[in-house]
Design a protein around this motif. Structure first.
Motif, PDB file in Angstrom:
ATOM      1  N   ALA A   1      -9.442  32.998  -0.586  1.00 29.54           N
ATOM      2  CA  ALA A   1      -9.793  31.666  -1.052  1.00 29.54           C
ATOM      3  C   ALA A   1      -8.654  30.781  -0.565  1.00 29.54           C
ATOM      4  O   ALA A   1      -8.401  30.687   0.614  1.00 29.54           O
ATOM      5  N   SER A   2      -7.905  30.140  -1.455  1.00 30.17           N
ATOM      6  CA  SER A   2      -6.740  29.371  -1.023  1.00 30.17           C
ATOM      7  C   SER A   2      -5.448  30.095  -1.376  1.00 30.17           C
ATOM      8  O   SER A   2      -4.383  29.507  -1.349  1.00 30.17           O
ATOM      9  N   ILE A   3      -5.539  31.375  -1.701  1.00 28.29           N
ATOM     10  CA  ILE A   3      -4.348  32.164  -2.005  1.00 28.29           C
ATOM     11  C   ILE A   3      -3.868  32.853  -0.735  1.00 28.29           C
ATOM     12  O   ILE A   3      -4.628  33.547  -0.058  1.00 28.29           O
ATOM     13  N   VAL A   4      -2.624  32.643  -0.404  1.00 28.17           N
ATOM     14  CA  VAL A   4      -1.984  33.298   0.725  1.00 28.17           C
ATOM     15  C   VAL A   4      -1.168  34.467   0.182  1.00 28.17           C
ATOM     16  O   VAL A   4      -0.381  34.297  -0.755  1.00 28.17           O
ATOM     17  N   ILE A   5      -1.344  35.649   0.764  1.00 30.47           N
ATOM     18  CA  ILE A   5      -0.633  36.834   0.297  1.00 30.47           C
ATOM     19  C   ILE A   5       0.777  36.797   0.882  1.00 30.47           C
ATOM     20  O   ILE A   5       1.046  37.315   1.965  1.00 30.47           O
ATOM     21  N   ASP A   6       1.673  36.125   0.144  1.00 34.90           N
ATOM     22  CA  ASP A   6       3.053  35.987   0.603  1.00 34.90           C
ATOM     23  C   ASP A   6       4.076  36.323  -0.476  1.00 34.90           C
ATOM     24  O   ASP A   6       5.279  36.177  -0.265  1.00 34.90           O
ATOM     25  N   GLY A   7       3.604  36.757  -1.640  1.00 36.91           N
ATOM     26  CA  GLY A   7       4.512  37.139  -2.712  1.00 36.91           C
ATOM     27  C   GLY A   7       5.037  35.996  -3.544  1.00 36.91           C
ATOM     28  O   GLY A   7       5.803  36.227  -4.488  1.00 36.91           O
ATOM     29  N   LYS A   8       4.626  34.770  -3.267  1.00 34.55           N
ATOM     30  CA  LYS A   8       5.218  33.609  -3.941  1.00 34.55           C
ATOM     31  C   LYS A   8       4.497  33.200  -5.223  1.00 34.55           C
ATOM     32  O   LYS A   8       5.099  32.599  -6.113  1.00 34.55           O
ATOM     33  N   LEU A   9       3.192  33.456  -5.324  1.00 37.23           N
ATOM     34  CA  LEU A   9       2.400  33.083  -6.499  1.00 37.23           C
ATOM     35  C   LEU A   9       2.513  31.582  -6.794  1.00 37.23           C
ATOM     36  O   LEU A   9       2.617  31.157  -7.938  1.00 37.23           O
TER      37      LEU A   9
ATOM     38  N   VAL B   1      -7.661  40.138  -5.829  1.00 32.87           N
ATOM     39  CA  VAL B   1      -6.267  39.761  -5.612  1.00 32.87           C
ATOM     40  C   VAL B   1      -5.487  40.086  -6.876  1.00 32.87           C
ATOM     41  O   VAL B   1      -5.886  39.712  -7.985  1.00 32.87           O
ATOM     42  N   VAL B   2      -4.387  40.805  -6.707  1.00 41.20           N
ATOM     43  CA  VAL B   2      -3.566  41.254  -7.817  1.00 41.20           C
ATOM     44  C   VAL B   2      -2.141  40.779  -7.595  1.00 41.20           C
ATOM     45  O   VAL B   2      -1.651  40.757  -6.454  1.00 41.20           O
ATOM     46  N   ALA B   3      -1.478  40.384  -8.679  1.00 41.34           N
ATOM     47  CA  ALA B   3      -0.072  39.985  -8.601  1.00 41.34           C
ATOM     48  C   ALA B   3       0.700  40.641  -9.732  1.00 41.34           C
ATOM     49  O   ALA B   3       0.155  40.890 -10.817  1.00 41.34           O
TER      50      ALA B   3
ATOM     51  N   GLU C   1       2.217  40.489  -4.408  1.00 39.45           N
ATOM     52  CA  GLU C   1       0.810  40.102  -4.292  1.00 39.45           C
ATOM     53  C   GLU C   1       0.086  41.164  -3.462  1.00 39.45           C
ATOM     54  O   GLU C   1       0.635  41.682  -2.483  1.00 39.45           O
ATOM     55  N   MET C   2      -1.157  41.481  -3.851  1.00 43.70           N
ATOM     56  CA  MET C   2      -2.005  42.422  -3.119  1.00 43.70           C
ATOM     57  C   MET C   2      -3.396  41.813  -2.935  1.00 43.70           C
ATOM     58  O   MET C   2      -3.895  41.135  -3.836  1.00 43.70           O
ATOM     59  N   LEU C   3      -3.993  42.103  -1.810  1.00 38.95           N
ATOM     60  CA  LEU C   3      -5.400  41.792  -1.567  1.00 38.95           C
ATOM     61  C   LEU C   3      -6.133  43.090  -1.274  1.00 38.95           C
ATOM     62  O   LEU C   3      -5.837  43.772  -0.284  1.00 38.95           O
ATOM     63  N   ILE C   4      -7.061  43.470  -2.141  1.00 42.22           N
ATOM     64  CA  ILE C   4      -7.870  44.677  -1.962  1.00 42.22           C
ATOM     65  C   ILE C   4      -9.257  44.231  -1.505  1.00 42.22           C
ATOM     66  O   ILE C   4     -10.060  43.756  -2.316  1.00 42.22           O
ATOM     67  N   PRO C   5      -9.573  44.340  -0.207  1.00 44.64           N
ATOM     68  CA  PRO C   5     -10.854  43.827   0.288  1.00 44.64           C
ATOM     69  C   PRO C   5     -12.041  44.550  -0.338  1.00 44.64           C
ATOM     70  O   PRO C   5     -11.954  45.717  -0.742  1.00 44.64           O
TER      71      PRO C   5
END
Length: 750
Positions: free
Chosen positions: A28-36, A79-81, A165-169
């Motif tokens: 979506a508009s979440i970038v998996i960069d660890g910043k939250l 998406v998990v953080a 941050e994790m993205l599990i497709p």
């Protein structure tokens, strides 16, 4: 169970954002960069009530190590953080590790059961260094980390803690019920402190307590459909440094998932070159050594076929495919293989087929159905067929299994199976069945009752792994955990475990009965002490002669003591002393194992293991009713080095040496009454010497794409001669050269 998290480099005081190869795509508009730092995280489901489950205390974490998990469902996946507090009192342990390498480091773990039925969960772990693990948990068993899939993660370290941050497709696993706008899943979150090995979990379930996946937190989330098509061509060059010949090979793997309900994997001329080497084992026993399968095609989406038996058997053991050919010419080449996974309504299915090359090639087929009758009961069927024309043998296996959870405290699993063998016109059919009841009435107590029947001629070894046939077994086990309430005490928890096993074969011969008592001590520092004492009664041994008669074995004892350390500076240590009964007398002989791991920095680690054993009474089978009784000296040593010079680079050295020396041998003959009678004939001294070395370089090209260069050398000898000293035995092993080859491989995903 320790946390394993392959690693990526993080320097103290710096901020690191890691994905495996490239920045992860936007969710979506979440970038998996660890910043939250996206506003969408404010809408996420939050989990704060973590409890300490290793050691099993169920208390709140100590101040300064708080954990919060968040979860969102997006069009690209779940998406998990994790937001992790880590005060200076908790040392940060962040060595970089290979993918799926087990170690106690700072890390987090997310597991998801996409169908919410408590049968299969997928586990994703990330370490503070960026190292990862992924695997599959089926039927409440420990995770199988042979499975690797494509997902994204990122880590950011701060002065007061760190974030993940994790993205599990949606494409990582097949799922039922994908037509509805939402789905019911079950999730689990945990965090491990590398300094003392403590695990904090939500919900507060433990894989050591009998009920695990079925105890996950259930929730309803929006679901999205996603299609996927990938193919991986590969090329290898293998240069044999003994013959001077170079062999080239190529092939392609394909993965297609047009919808969440269906996926297809196929391979033509698959590459199963030795990128991963097996451990060295010297086995004189009647039971085959089990080796897991690391080949990508057979580990991907294999969970539906993962059916085991109480005697550590597996109905599908994919190492059989491409194993030793029926004509004894070596490993078989695989022409092609295909695998289908999917669902029709509530029914899940899987189909597997593979064919080998040549006149001695075999054909393998398997089909699996799994139907959840309701939330607490599921029923499955598995059928396999192995065609072996060189041996004029056709082998089928049929199995029906059941999993029932009548309450949160009670889990019942069972299976009925049969084998149907036709070889050279002669048919042999037999059956087996087992049932396991796990009852957890309280947070301190757990009980297990297990009954297992294996018919005389039940045989699922053509495509499975079976330790033995002809067995009737009843097991009763009790597990008690004492949680020390004094927060200032050095001891955190104590576990007592007792296991009583009564066995006979299917001909009515009583096999030795075993009572085992296990005692585990977990300390606040992270150190662990484990003790195990077993009483083994007299009884018949019906395997040692390989079908040539029963041996009346005497009563004996077995004991083990083990120490596993926490991190001390740059080191961790381990020591284990076992007193193992062997030979005619049953006298226990000592076996020692010493280990140490050195972490001079986050990019390099070295592991050393040394294990000697000595015994004056070692009985081994020779042929028919003939046995030899020897004095034995055994040695095992391994040195493993791992170096990560850059984000995409891995260098590994794996060396192993295993030897057995036997002297003073005397011949014995097994009598019809089950006694061993000395023949009066001396046996020649002999030694077995094994050595293996692999130096491997890996470059990560992209998701599931690699370049490998691996040099492998080793060999094995069996010699009748006067026993050598340990030093001479080791130097002889260094000269072994049955295999000496250089392998280069490139595999790229399109």
């Amino acid at each position: 169970m320790t946390a394993d998290f392959p690693a990526s480099r993080l320097r103290a005081g710096s901020v690191l954002v890691l994905t495996l190869l490239v920045s992860a795509p936007a969710c979506a508009s979440i970038v998996i960069d660890g910043k939250l730092d996206e506003t969408e995280w404010e809408q996420a489901k939050r989990y704060d009530d973590f409890k300490v489950t290793e050691p099993y205390r169920l208390t709140a974490p100590d101040s300064g190590s708080g954990t919060q998990a968040r979860l969102l469902s997006t069009p690209d996946g779940i998406v998990v953080a994790f937001v992790l507090e880590q005060a200076p009192a908790f040392a940060r342990v962040k060595p970089r590790l290979e993918r799926d390498q087990e170690d106690v480091i700072d890390g987090v773990n997310f597991m998801v059961d996409f169908d919410g039925d408590g049968r299969t969960a997928y586990t994703f772990s990330v370490g503070l260094s960026g190292s990862i693990m992924d695997g599959v948990v089926t039927n409440e068993n420990v995770p199988n980390y042979d499975w690797d899939t494509d997902w994204s993660w990122a880590v950011e370290e701060t002065e007061n803690g760190w974030q993940v941050e994790m993205l599990i497709p949606w494409t990582v696993a097949p799922m039922r019920g994908t037509d509805s706008p939402s789905r019911n899943v079950a999730v689990y979150f945990s965090r491990v402190l590398g300094g003392n090995g403590e695990r904090q979990s939500y919900p507060a379930v433990s894989i050591e307590r009998g009920r695990f996946v079925s105890g996950f937190e259930r929730l309803e989330i929006p679901q999205y459909r996603k299609a996927l098509l990938h193919f991986w061509p590969y090329v290898t060059a293998n240069h044999d440094m003994i013959t001077g010949r170079t062999k080239y090979n190529g092939g392609v793997d394909l993965f297609w998932k047009p919808s969440p309900r269906f996926q297809l994997s196929a391979t033509v001329n698959p590459d199963f070159g030795q990128v991963e080497s097996d451990d060295l084992v010297i086995n004189f026993d009647a039971i085959e050594t089990f080796f897991s399968d690391r080949r990508p095609f057979f580990t991907e989406n294999q969970g539906i076929f993962d059916l085991s038996t109480p005697d550590q058997g597996r109905l599908i053991h994919t190492r059989r495919i491409g194993g030793d050919a029926d004509d004894g010419s070596g490993a078989s080449d695989i022409d092609a293989a295909i695998k289908l996974n999917g669902s029709l309504g509530r029914l899940s299915y899987g189909v597997l087929a593979a064919t080998e090359d040549g006149e001695a090639g075999r054909d393998f087929y398997a089909a699996r159905l799994l139907f959840p009758v309701h939330d607490k009961l599921s029923i499955g069927w598995l059928g396999t067929d192995t065609e072996r024309p060189f041996r004029d043998r056709s082998a089928q296996v049929q199995a029906v299994d059941m999993s029932w959870r009548p309450s949160d405290a009670l889990v019942i699993n069972g299976q009925v199976l049969g084998s149907f063998i036709d070889q050279r016109g002669r048919s042999v059919n037999d059956s087996g069945a087992w049932m396991r009841i796990n009852w957890t009435p309280s947070e301190s107590w757990r009980y297990r009752l297990e009954a297992n029947h294996v018919g005389n001629h039940l045989d699922f070894n053509d495509l499975g792994y079976q330790r033995r046939a002809s067995l009737n077994e009843v097991k009763l086990a009790a597990d008690y955990v004492h949680r020390v309430k004094d927060e200032g005490a050095n001891l955190r928890s104590v576990r007592w475990f007792a296991d009583l096993q009564a066995r006979s074969n299917d001909r009515g011969d009583r096999l030795p009965t075993t009572l085992a008592i296990v005692n585990n001590y977990n300390y606040r520092s992270g150190n662990r002490l484990n003790f195990n004492v077993s009483l083994i009664t007299s009884g018949w041994d019906d395997l040692i002669s390989r079908g040539n008669g029963l041996w009346k074995r005497s009563q004996r004892y077995r004991s083990e003591a083990e120490f596993v350390s926490r991190r001390y500076g740059d080191w961790t240590y381990g020591a284990a002393l076992s007193m193992l009964p062997q030979g005619l007398s049953g006298k226990a002989t000592p076996e020692l194992e010493l280990s140490a791991v050195w972490y001079p920095n986050d990019e390099f680690n070295a592991q050393l293991i040394f294990s000697p054993d000595r015994g004056s009474d070692w009985l081994i089978w020779e042929d028919g009713r003939n046995f030899g009784r020897y004095s034995r000296r055994g040695d095992y040593a391994s040195l493993n080095l791992s170096w990560f010079p850059g984000l995409h680079h891995e260098v590994r050295l794996k060396t192993e040496w295993a030897s057995v020396r036997a002297d003073g041998g005397q011949g014995y003959i097994l009598q019809p009454n089950g006694q061993m009678l000395a023949s009066g004939q001396a046996r020649a001294d002999f030694d077995v010497n094994n050595f293996g070395l692999q130096l491997r370089y890996r470059y990560l090209l992209g998701p599931q794409s690699d370049i490998f260069v691996a040099y492998s050398r080793g060999g094995s000898t069996f010699l009748e001669r006067d026993p050598l000293g340990t030093y001479d035995q080791f130097t002889d092993a260094l000269e072994l050269r049955d295999s000496d080859q250089l392998l280069a491989k490139i595999r790229y995903r399109f």
